[in-house]
Design an enzyme around this catalytic site. Structure first.
Site, mmCIF file in Angstrom:
data_model
loop_
_atom_site.group_PDB
_atom_site.id
_atom_site.type_symbol
_atom_site.label_atom_id
_atom_site.label_comp_id
_atom_site.label_asym_id
_atom_site.label_seq_id
_atom_site.Cartn_x
_atom_site.Cartn_y
_atom_site.Cartn_z
ATOM 1 N N SER A 133 0.756 -1.242 0.125
ATOM 2 C CA SER A 133 -0.016 0.006 -0.003
ATOM 3 C C SER A 133 0.855 1.196 0.147
ATOM 4 C CB SER A 133 -0.812 0.093 1.321
ATOM 5 O OG SER A 133 -1.477 1.273 1.415
ATOM 6 N N HIS B 258 -1.569 -1.484 -3.959
ATOM 7 C CA HIS B 258 -3.003 -1.181 -3.227
ATOM 8 C C HIS B 258 -2.947 0.314 -2.866
ATOM 9 C CE1 HIS B 258 -6.095 -2.365 -0.307
ATOM 10 N NE2 HIS B 258 -5.496 -1.424 0.644
ATOM 11 N N ASP C 107 -5.291 3.253 -1.268
ATOM 12 C CA ASP C 107 -6.164 3.453 -0.020
ATOM 13 C C ASP C 107 -6.547 4.871 -0.077
ATOM 14 O OD1 ASP C 107 -6.029 0.995 1.991
ATOM 15 O OD2 ASP C 107 -3.899 1.696 2.094
ATOM 16 N N MET D 73 -9.283 7.648 1.211
ATOM 17 C CA MET D 73 -9.709 7.804 2.322
ATOM 18 C C MET D 73 -10.411 9.297 2.206
ATOM 19 S SD MET D 73 -7.169 6.526 5.247
ATOM 20 C CE MET D 73 -6.231 5.100 5.046
ATOM 21 N N HIS E 138 -8.878 0.677 -2.809
ATOM 22 C CA HIS E 138 -9.568 0.441 -1.587
ATOM 23 C C HIS E 138 -10.079 1.520 -1.394
ATOM 24 C CE1 HIS E 138 -9.465 -0.759 2.985
ATOM 25 N NE2 HIS E 138 -10.643 -0.490 2.469
ATOM 26 N N MET F 88 -12.080 3.841 0.884
ATOM 27 C CA MET F 88 -12.619 3.920 2.443
ATOM 28 C C MET F 88 -13.367 5.547 2.538
ATOM 29 S SD MET F 88 -9.415 2.507 4.171
ATOM 30 C CE MET F 88 -8.341 2.730 2.825
ATOM 31 N N MET G 71 -10.599 -6.476 6.926
ATOM 32 C CA MET G 71 -9.718 -5.597 7.299
ATOM 33 C C MET G 71 -9.385 -6.238 8.717
ATOM 34 S SD MET G 71 -9.202 -2.825 5.529
ATOM 35 C CE MET G 71 -8.111 -2.069 7.220
ATOM 36 N N ASP H 35 -6.062 -6.927 5.088
ATOM 37 C CA ASP H 35 -5.377 -5.623 5.279
ATOM 38 C C ASP H 35 -5.219 -5.185 6.793
ATOM 39 O OD1 ASP H 35 -4.615 -2.972 4.538
ATOM 40 O OD2 ASP H 35 -6.530 -2.611 3.515
HETATM 41 C C1 DX5 Z 1 -5.707 1.010 6.694
HETATM 42 C C2 DX5 Z 1 -5.297 0.695 4.992
HETATM 43 C C3 DX5 Z 1 -4.325 -0.248 4.824
HETATM 44 C C4 DX5 Z 1 -2.937 0.036 5.210
HETATM 45 C C5 DX5 Z 1 -2.218 -1.123 5.912
HETATM 46 O O1 DX5 Z 1 -6.600 1.786 6.716
HETATM 47 O O2 DX5 Z 1 -6.587 0.250 4.607
HETATM 48 O O3 DX5 Z 1 -4.251 -0.747 3.655
HETATM 49 O O4 DX5 Z 1 -2.213 0.862 4.605
HETATM 50 O O5 DX5 Z 1 -1.066 -0.718 6.587
HETATM 51 P P1 DX5 Z 1 -0.413 -1.410 7.485
HETATM 52 O O6 DX5 Z 1 0.467 -2.704 6.637
HETATM 53 O O7 DX5 Z 1 0.722 -0.509 7.849
HETATM 54 O O8 DX5 Z 1 -1.046 -1.936 8.549
HETATM 55 ZN ZN ZN Z 2 -6.175 -0.651 2.469
#
Ligand code: DX5
Ligand code: ZN
Length: 219
Positions: A9, A34, A36, A38, A67, A69, A138, A176
């Site tokens: 990610s 990946h 993320d 947000m 992903h 969120m 998650m 994840d």
């Molecule tokens: C968290 C994200 C993850 C995150 C995982 O909200 O969805 O993808 O990047 O990171 P690590 O591996 O550092 O827990």
């Molecule tokens: Zn993620």
């Protein structure tokens, strides 16, 4: 046991050097990248939008695993498809009409994923399992990298793997949050097909070795 795909990610990358992060991911032996996304509402953090994905797309050979969120992901799906996403995963907790959104993603020619936060049981997405290409479990409350994996979430991976086998479904199980060299064996044994890694990947001085460790190919 099968060898999982690895999805670093860029959430844990240097945000002023995303192209270098993409190059590091390609060079590491990881197959996926990946992303993320947000929105500051569904999770208490903000990251980036489709422009970043479009900018990175020509710089990477990896499968782009987006992903979302965010609340109202239906407003963003088309832009992420145009930007070059291969998989688009949204949260069960953020959407009411999930079948419709899965249909939209498929109609746009992309793979659709559903994600559940640690407090959501597998039973919350049972009705969607015949239709999705990926389930993203998650193992931390989403929003930030570098958190600690919640062990009870591993049971959900096992439950999903059992349901998939019994009913002959085809979704991939992606996991994840909090995955590093010491937690990866638990996640693999539970039945994961894809391991997302943020902090562990970008902190690793030797990323190729870390990827082999996460895959279980090296101690
Ligand atoms: C968290 C994200 C993850 C995150 C995982 O909200 O969805 O993808 O990047 O990171 P690590 O591996 O550092 O827990
Ligand atoms: Zn993620």
């Amino acid at each position: 046991m099968k060898t999982p795909l690895i999805a670093p990610s860029v959430l844990s990358a240097d945000f002023t050097h995303f192209a270098a992060a993409a190059a590091d991911i390609d060079a590491s032996g990881a197959e996926w990248l990946h992303l993320d996304v947000m929105d500051g509402h569904f999770v208490p953090n903000l990251t980036f939008g489709p422009q970043l994905v479009a900018g990175l797309r020509p710089q990477s050979a990896a499968v782009f695993d987006v992903h979302l969120m965010v609340y109202r992901p239906e407003n963003l799906v088309e832009a992420f498809v145009q930007a070059g996403a291969d998989y688009i995963t949204f949260h069960e907790e953020a959407v009411v009409h999930s079948h419709r959104l899965i249909g939209v993603i498929h109609h746009l020619g992309k793979k659709a994923g559903i994600s559940i936060v640690p407090s959501t049981p597998v039973s919350g997405i049972t009705e969607l399992l015949p239709f999705v290409d990926l389930v993203l479990v998650m193992t931390v409350d989403p929003g930030f990298g570098g958190q600690t994996l919640i062990p009870s979430c591993l049971e959900k991976i096992k439950t999903l793997a059992q349901i998939r086998e019994q009913r002959e479904y085809r979704f991939l199980i992606s996991v994840d949050g909090g995955i590093h060299a010491h937690t990866a064996p638990l996640v693999r044994e539970a039945g994961a097909d894809v391991l997302v890694t943020g902090a562990a990947f970008f902190q690793a001085p030797d990323k190729a070795t870390l990827v082999r460790r996460l895959k279980g190919l090296e101690l």
